[in-house]
Design a protein around this motif. Sequence first.
Motif, PDB file in Angstrom:
ATOM      1  N   PRO A 118      28.112  31.702 -42.033  1.00 24.75           N
ATOM      2  CA  PRO A 118      28.065  32.751 -43.066  1.00 24.75           C
ATOM      3  C   PRO A 118      26.653  33.200 -43.427  1.00 24.75           C
ATOM      4  CG  PRO A 118      29.629  31.025 -43.680  1.00 24.75           C
ATOM      5  CD  PRO A 118      28.887  30.528 -42.482  1.00 24.75           C
ATOM      6  N   ALA A 119      25.705  32.274 -43.501  1.00 20.50           N
ATOM      7  CA  ALA A 119      24.354  32.637 -43.917  1.00 20.50           C
ATOM      8  C   ALA A 119      23.698  33.578 -42.909  1.00 20.50           C
ATOM      9  CB  ALA A 119      23.498  31.383 -44.100  1.00 20.50           C
ATOM     10  N   LEU A 120      24.035  33.438 -41.640  1.00 22.21           N
ATOM     11  CA  LEU A 120      23.521  34.353 -40.624  1.00 22.21           C
ATOM     12  C   LEU A 120      23.904  35.785 -40.985  1.00 22.21           C
ATOM     13  CD1 LEU A 120      24.110  33.951 -36.771  1.00 22.21           C
ATOM     14  CD2 LEU A 120      24.258  36.132 -37.912  1.00 22.21           C
ATOM     15  N   ASN A 121      25.171  35.979 -41.323  1.00 20.83           N
ATOM     16  CA  ASN A 121      25.661  37.321 -41.584  1.00 20.83           C
ATOM     17  C   ASN A 121      25.131  37.889 -42.897  1.00 20.83           C
ATOM     18  OD1 ASN A 121      27.551  37.730 -39.244  1.00 20.83           O
ATOM     19  ND2 ASN A 121      28.321  35.796 -40.033  1.00 20.83           N
ATOM     20  N   ASP A 158      21.216  37.774 -35.615  1.00 20.60           N
ATOM     21  CA  ASP A 158      21.523  36.723 -34.640  1.00 20.60           C
ATOM     22  C   ASP A 158      20.248  36.069 -34.111  1.00 20.60           C
ATOM     23  OD1 ASP A 158      24.167  37.468 -34.882  1.00 20.60           O
ATOM     24  OD2 ASP A 158      24.240  38.578 -32.997  1.00 20.60           O
ATOM     25  N   ILE A 159      19.264  36.896 -33.822  1.00 16.11           N
ATOM     26  CA  ILE A 159      18.029  36.398 -33.212  1.00 16.11           C
ATOM     27  C   ILE A 159      17.124  35.710 -34.239  1.00 16.11           C
ATOM     28  CG2 ILE A 159      15.884  37.133 -32.076  1.00 16.11           C
ATOM     29  CD1 ILE A 159      17.595  39.454 -30.837  1.00 16.11           C
ATOM     30  N   LEU A 160      17.013  36.321 -35.424  1.00 15.01           N
ATOM     31  CA  LEU A 160      16.009  35.868 -36.386  1.00 15.01           C
ATOM     32  C   LEU A 160      16.494  34.747 -37.293  1.00 15.01           C
ATOM     33  CD1 LEU A 160      14.464  39.319 -37.354  1.00 15.01           C
ATOM     34  CD2 LEU A 160      13.528  37.610 -35.784  1.00 15.01           C
ATOM     35  N   PHE A 161      17.802  34.533 -37.395  1.00 15.84           N
ATOM     36  CA  PHE A 161      18.259  33.462 -38.292  1.00 15.84           C
ATOM     37  C   PHE A 161      17.693  32.112 -37.862  1.00 15.84           C
ATOM     38  CE2 PHE A 161      21.324  31.926 -35.211  1.00 15.84           C
ATOM     39  CZ  PHE A 161      21.612  30.632 -35.612  1.00 15.84           C
ATOM     40  N   CYS A 162      17.495  31.935 -36.559  1.00 20.04           N
ATOM     41  CA  CYS A 162      16.929  30.680 -36.060  1.00 20.04           C
ATOM     42  C   CYS A 162      15.482  30.843 -35.619  1.00 20.04           C
ATOM     43  CB  CYS A 162      17.768  30.128 -34.918  1.00 20.04           C
ATOM     44  SG  CYS A 162      17.708  31.115 -33.432  1.00 20.04           S
ATOM     45  N   LYS A 163      14.913  32.030 -35.926  1.00 24.35           N
ATOM     46  CA  LYS A 163      13.512  32.322 -35.595  1.00 24.35           C
ATOM     47  C   LYS A 163      13.235  32.155 -34.099  1.00 24.35           C
ATOM     48  CE  LYS A 163      11.701  31.406 -40.180  1.00 24.35           C
ATOM     49  NZ  LYS A 163      10.697  30.685 -40.983  1.00 24.35           N
ATOM     50  N   ALA A 164      14.159  32.669 -33.296  1.00 27.31           N
ATOM     51  CA  ALA A 164      13.918  32.678 -31.849  1.00 27.31           C
ATOM     52  C   ALA A 164      12.689  33.530 -31.552  1.00 27.31           C
ATOM     53  CB  ALA A 164      15.131  33.232 -31.116  1.00 27.31           C
ATOM     54  N   ASP A 165      11.838  33.045 -30.666  1.00 26.32           N
ATOM     55  CA  ASP A 165      10.656  33.827 -30.289  1.00 26.32           C
ATOM     56  C   ASP A 165      10.767  34.378 -28.876  1.00 26.32           C
ATOM     57  OD1 ASP A 165      10.333  31.188 -29.238  1.00 26.32           O
ATOM     58  OD2 ASP A 165       8.193  31.568 -28.969  1.00 26.32           O
ATOM     59  N   ARG A 197      25.248  22.688 -36.845  1.00 24.22           N
ATOM     60  CA  ARG A 197      23.794  22.766 -36.647  1.00 24.22           C
ATOM     61  C   ARG A 197      23.280  24.172 -36.927  1.00 24.22           C
ATOM     62  NH1 ARG A 197      24.660  19.584 -31.945  1.00 24.22           N
ATOM     63  NH2 ARG A 197      24.198  21.348 -30.573  1.00 24.22           N
ATOM     64  N   ALA A 198      23.987  25.179 -36.406  1.00 31.49           N
ATOM     65  CA  ALA A 198      23.563  26.566 -36.614  1.00 31.49           C
ATOM     66  C   ALA A 198      23.645  26.947 -38.090  1.00 31.49           C
ATOM     67  CB  ALA A 198      24.424  27.509 -35.773  1.00 31.49           C
ATOM     68  N   ALA A 199      24.679  26.472 -38.785  1.00 34.47           N
ATOM     69  CA  ALA A 199      24.836  26.792 -40.203  1.00 34.47           C
ATOM     70  C   ALA A 199      23.713  26.192 -41.033  1.00 34.47           C
ATOM     71  CB  ALA A 199      26.194  26.313 -40.708  1.00 34.47           C
ATOM     72  N   ASP A 201      21.249  28.446 -43.214  1.00 35.41           N
ATOM     73  CA  ASP A 201      21.115  28.215 -44.659  1.00 35.41           C
ATOM     74  C   ASP A 201      19.641  28.091 -45.046  1.00 35.41           C
ATOM     75  OD1 ASP A 201      23.848  28.255 -45.047  1.00 35.41           O
ATOM     76  OD2 ASP A 201      24.063  26.060 -45.052  1.00 35.41           O
ATOM     77  N   ALA A 202      18.887  27.360 -44.243  1.00 34.58           N
ATOM     78  CA  ALA A 202      17.461  27.182 -44.539  1.00 34.58           C
ATOM     79  C   ALA A 202      16.710  28.502 -44.439  1.00 34.58           C
ATOM     80  CB  ALA A 202      16.860  26.145 -43.593  1.00 34.58           C
ATOM     81  N   THR A 203      17.025  29.295 -43.415  1.00 37.66           N
ATOM     82  CA  THR A 203      16.366  30.595 -43.253  1.00 37.66           C
ATOM     83  C   THR A 203      16.724  31.529 -44.393  1.00 37.66           C
ATOM     84  OG1 THR A 203      16.305  30.380 -40.850  1.00 37.66           O
ATOM     85  CG2 THR A 203      16.102  32.597 -41.741  1.00 37.66           C
ATOM     86  N   LEU A 204      17.996  31.576 -44.757  1.00 30.59           N
ATOM     87  CA  LEU A 204      18.409  32.446 -45.858  1.00 30.59           C
ATOM     88  C   LEU A 204      17.734  32.036 -47.165  1.00 30.59           C
ATOM     89  CD1 LEU A 204      20.176  34.792 -46.811  1.00 30.59           C
ATOM     90  CD2 LEU A 204      22.035  33.147 -47.176  1.00 30.59           C
ATOM     91  N   ASP A 205      17.580  30.730 -47.389  1.00 32.29           N
ATOM     92  CA  ASP A 205      16.886  30.268 -48.596  1.00 32.29           C
ATOM     93  C   ASP A 205      15.441  30.739 -48.589  1.00 32.29           C
ATOM     94  OD1 ASP A 205      16.956  28.500 -51.045  1.00 32.29           O
ATOM     95  OD2 ASP A 205      15.358  27.489 -49.917  1.00 32.29           O
ATOM     96  N   GLU A 206      14.811  30.679 -47.419  1.00 33.29           N
ATOM     97  CA  GLU A 206      13.427  31.145 -47.305  1.00 33.29           C
ATOM     98  C   GLU A 206      13.338  32.648 -47.551  1.00 33.29           C
ATOM     99  OE1 GLU A 206       9.699  30.799 -44.116  1.00 33.29           O
ATOM    100  OE2 GLU A 206      11.702  30.067 -43.584  1.00 33.29           O
ATOM    101  N   VAL A 207      14.297  33.395 -47.035  1.00 38.93           N
ATOM    102  CA  VAL A 207      14.335  34.839 -47.245  1.00 38.93           C
ATOM    103  C   VAL A 207      14.514  35.169 -48.727  1.00 38.93           C
ATOM    104  CG1 VAL A 207      15.802  36.885 -46.868  1.00 38.93           C
ATOM    105  CG2 VAL A 207      15.078  35.486 -44.926  1.00 38.93           C
TER     106      VAL A 207
END
Length: 366
Positions: free
Chosen positions: A126-129, A176-183, A345-347, A351-357
């Motif tokens: 959910p946090a990705l979306n 999709d790409i940025l939620f996990c900070k893919a480079d 794992r993805a969630a 969640d961590a990325t969304l909190d940072e955002v």
Amino acid sequence: MTATLTGTAAAPTPAPGTAATPAPATAAAPVPPGALPEDPTRHRVLTGDRPTGPLHLGHYFGTLRNRVRLQDAGVDTYLVIADYQVLTDRDVADNLSGHVENLLLDYLAAGIDPARTTVFAHSAVPALNQLLLPFLSLISIAELQRNPTVKDEIAHSRQASVSGLMFTYPAHQAADILFCKADLVPVGQDQLPHLEATRTIARRFNERYGPVFPEPQALLSEAPLLLGTDAGKMSKSRGNSIALGATADETARLLRRATTDADRTITYDPDNRPGVSGLLLLASLCLGRTPEDLAAEIGDGGAARLKQLVTEAVNDHFASLRARRAELARDRAYLAEVLRAGNARAAAVADATLDEVRHAMGMRYA
């Protein structure tokens, strides 16, 4: 894609300032086809597929084997089963659970290791979306409308009318790409506009709210263009493909009816003899030999000998993969556990990325 990259993956590019009108995106030089990034363990990759049907031989040679290569080199790999995105160009997602399970079977049979690659379903995070909303505020309607990939998707859409999801597709893919900070993102040349939209969104977020996201680079595919049995582009929707999970007998039947031509002398000439050349290319990929070498070996043997050689090459090459796939298919509890663990794992990462955002945007209220 996460708030804190595994290892020491590429850090976000700081872009201070809050300019009202962000500068246009600057395309990054893609990583050349076939090249591995320097120090693979410092990088994170996001890639995936929409679950719309079984993966075929074109998918294997085009993307799957490269994903396994990246995984085995130590790249932190995220593999999304993009179930929500099935609705991008069709009104209904038919047999979604079956297609998801088959995708997972194809991944695991091809060598994806769930201990090293995070395999997850789009809808289970959910946090990705939730990232989609701030991302949509960073890209204009005009930019979405003129995206060439969106235009192509609209032209080939199966929908009665074009939905809003179609236009937001570049922003959703950015999430999709940025939620996990893919480079790094493996793409074909035709997908570069989508990645540039992601880079634009990442840069504008960083400019407006502070450095959070990397601007991912393209990892260009060296994938050969495999033709289908009708000498057109191999595609699930065109009924001209050979599924990874096909039996040896099914493979033989499909190849017997493959399009060739009346010339008995077999030559590799993709422009003038696409059917014959497509079969030679498929055999060459399976056998590790050049198409020209195989053509010379067949000589005047004609289409029958060519199809026999291709059938044997395909069935031999994929015998072990198909055996693994059949074994995995008998353990549905294991498949469910792989997806459950990957989703978790993805969630956690999302969640961590969304909190940072939220922190960067001043939206963390407690």
